[in-house]
Design an enzyme around this catalytic site. Structure first.
Site, PDB file in Angstrom:
ATOM      1  N   VAL A  35       0.937  45.332  43.488  1.00  0.00           N
ATOM      2  CA  VAL A  35      -0.245  45.120  42.642  1.00  0.00           C
ATOM      3  C   VAL A  35      -1.456  45.126  43.587  1.00  0.00           C
ATOM      4  O   VAL A  35      -1.397  44.537  44.663  1.00  0.00           O
ATOM      5  CB  VAL A  35      -0.182  43.726  41.953  1.00  0.00           C
ATOM      6  N   SER A  37      -2.632  47.604  45.329  1.00  0.00           N
ATOM      7  CA  SER A  37      -2.519  48.455  46.527  1.00  0.00           C
ATOM      8  C   SER A  37      -3.350  49.726  46.415  1.00  0.00           C
ATOM      9  O   SER A  37      -3.452  50.492  47.367  1.00  0.00           O
ATOM     10  CB  SER A  37      -1.048  48.811  46.777  1.00  0.00           C
ATOM     11  N   GLU A  57       1.022  54.036  34.205  1.00  0.00           N
ATOM     12  CA  GLU A  57       2.037  53.154  33.594  1.00  0.00           C
ATOM     13  C   GLU A  57       1.705  52.931  32.126  1.00  0.00           C
ATOM     14  O   GLU A  57       0.543  52.677  31.788  1.00  0.00           O
ATOM     15  CB  GLU A  57       2.046  51.801  34.302  1.00  0.00           C
ATOM     16  N   GLN A  86      12.736  44.361  30.752  1.00  0.00           N
ATOM     17  CA  GLN A  86      13.216  45.343  31.731  1.00  0.00           C
ATOM     18  C   GLN A  86      13.911  46.524  31.033  1.00  0.00           C
ATOM     19  O   GLN A  86      13.800  47.661  31.486  1.00  0.00           O
ATOM     20  CB  GLN A  86      14.179  44.682  32.727  1.00  0.00           C
ATOM     21  N   GLU A 109       2.697  56.979  37.966  1.00  0.00           N
ATOM     22  CA  GLU A 109       2.465  55.653  38.539  1.00  0.00           C
ATOM     23  C   GLU A 109       3.763  54.853  38.444  1.00  0.00           C
ATOM     24  O   GLU A 109       4.201  54.505  37.355  1.00  0.00           O
ATOM     25  CB  GLU A 109       1.346  54.950  37.762  1.00  0.00           C
ATOM     26  N   ARG A 170      -8.900  38.813  44.789  1.00  0.00           N
ATOM     27  CA  ARG A 170      -9.762  37.636  44.640  1.00  0.00           C
ATOM     28  C   ARG A 170     -11.227  38.085  44.615  1.00  0.00           C
ATOM     29  O   ARG A 170     -12.031  37.634  43.807  1.00  0.00           O
ATOM     30  CB  ARG A 170      -9.510  36.684  45.810  1.00  0.00           C
ATOM     31  N   GLU A 177      -5.876  39.885  36.880  1.00  0.00           N
ATOM     32  CA  GLU A 177      -5.216  39.731  38.171  1.00  0.00           C
ATOM     33  C   GLU A 177      -5.362  38.325  38.741  1.00  0.00           C
ATOM     34  O   GLU A 177      -4.718  37.966  39.733  1.00  0.00           O
ATOM     35  CB  GLU A 177      -5.786  40.743  39.176  1.00  0.00           C
TER      36      GLU A 177
END
Lengths: 235, 235
Positions: A35, A37, A57, A86, A109, A170, A177
């Site tokens: 996440v 990246s 995605e 899943q 993705e 952050r 996030e």
């Protein structure tokens, strides 16, 4: 009566020919990484190139299965809902692998193998799925891999340091996030490292590993430099 | 570089050819019907005929997924475990459809469509699976049906009256059947009737409907009389 003379066998044999006659799939690239990246930036950089189909995605599907938000269920009670989640992720990723495109290159993705070797393993390790649930997911994957063409020609691994992406997230302060803890990023990182670095089975696709701790400017230059490899020499 | 010159594309194209080169599947028959309708007797009657491969329900698999008894979990808490159970049933039935055999005829006890159109629907109706779980199972089925050869050439429907099989089971006194309530048999019966009788989509396989309320002697005579149809004229 010889095997192919039976009318039903004939009908089914044409159906089978039809299934097989889908032609070679495009040069398929999956972009993988933690996440934060930079997968979206990577996809954006290649989107719009002629002959390239970029597929993100299918987050909106996971949030709306016939009106039900699986992601929401998962957050509220992971032990209860991880297997369903899943299972559905596996199905939607499989659909993306199989979906046809007129393009010569398909960049996706994350991938079905990513789900199998990172997220399903993590779910087992964290106790979110039981051993029996893990076995069922793994057996489905193994059948799909054997019976359907889910091949990937190149994996682009945006390799990051968990602390760096944590700090990055952050700073950019996206609401969705804010709740991602550093520990989670470390687990996701470790599973990607296990999957994509070191010795790997010979039939697994090659990995283009990119140091994605770098600044955006450097990264974009690297993407351009590797454009031919990333697009399989097809654009 | 043309599409098939890439070494990886070449490797994958051979893999694909390999998958496709499985030859025509055998004449495939599924025997369907309620609990106690005589499926095992039917299978036993055709077992051992040269060129016929008889495959029973993989009950032992369902009772031992890596040491876990899914059937037991299901009985104890249907709402919690039905989705996992149905997922695994779907997978094991798919494996049976796809498993190759050197025989010209393959007779299987129940089928993937049976699971989809009877047991998954019943699980939804009884509240054992949620709408979201139902959607995921149905979408998996739909993808498999589209992408893999799960075709059946003939369905043999052992049609019974729920009260008759209930009485039959009471009389033979098998421990594992003692707990099956009449209401459950009625539900299973209704779902089979909905699936196998009346108007059906044109591409669904033909149904040989046998009145299985009859005595064993009559039934065995009927099976012999219909042997050519049941084995597709191949034995």
């Amino acid at each position: 009566m010889p095997a192919l003379q039976h009318p039903l066998a004939l009908a089914l044999s044409s159906k089978k020919d039809l299934m097989l006659d889908t032609g070679p799939r495009p040069f398929t690239v999956s972009v993988e990484g933690n996440v934060g990246s930079g997968k979206s930036t990577f996809l954006k950089h290649f989107k719009g190139l002629e002959g390239v189909n970029v597929i993100e995605e299918p987050l909106e599907k996971w949030c709306n299965v016939d009106g039900h938000n699986l992601l929401d269920k998962l957050y509220k009670d992971p032990k209860r809902w991880s297997f369903l989640f899943q299972s559905y992720i596996q199905l939607t990723r499989l659909q993306i692998h199989l979906d046809q495109t007129p393009c010569r290159v398909k960049i996706i993705e994350r991938s079905l193998p990513n789900n199998r070797y990172c997220f399903v393993e993590n779910a087992l390790d964290s106790g979110a799925i039981s051993a029996a649930e893990h076995t069922v997911l793994a057996e489905y994957y193994s059948l799909m891999e054997r019976r359907l063409d889910i091949g990937v020609d190149l994996i682009v691994y945006l390799r990051t340091t968990p602390e760096v992406v944590f700090e990055r997230m952050r700073q950019r302060g996206r609401a969705e996030e804010a709740a991602v803890p550093l520990d989670y990023l470390r687990r996701v990182h470790r599973s990607h490292e296990r999957w994509l670095t070191g010795a790997r089975p010979a039939h697994w696709p090659p990995v283009l590993c990119i140091d994605a701790d770098q600044e955006l400017k450097e990264l974009l230059a690297l993407y351009d430099k590797n454009k031919e490899r990333i697009t399989g020499g097809k654009v």
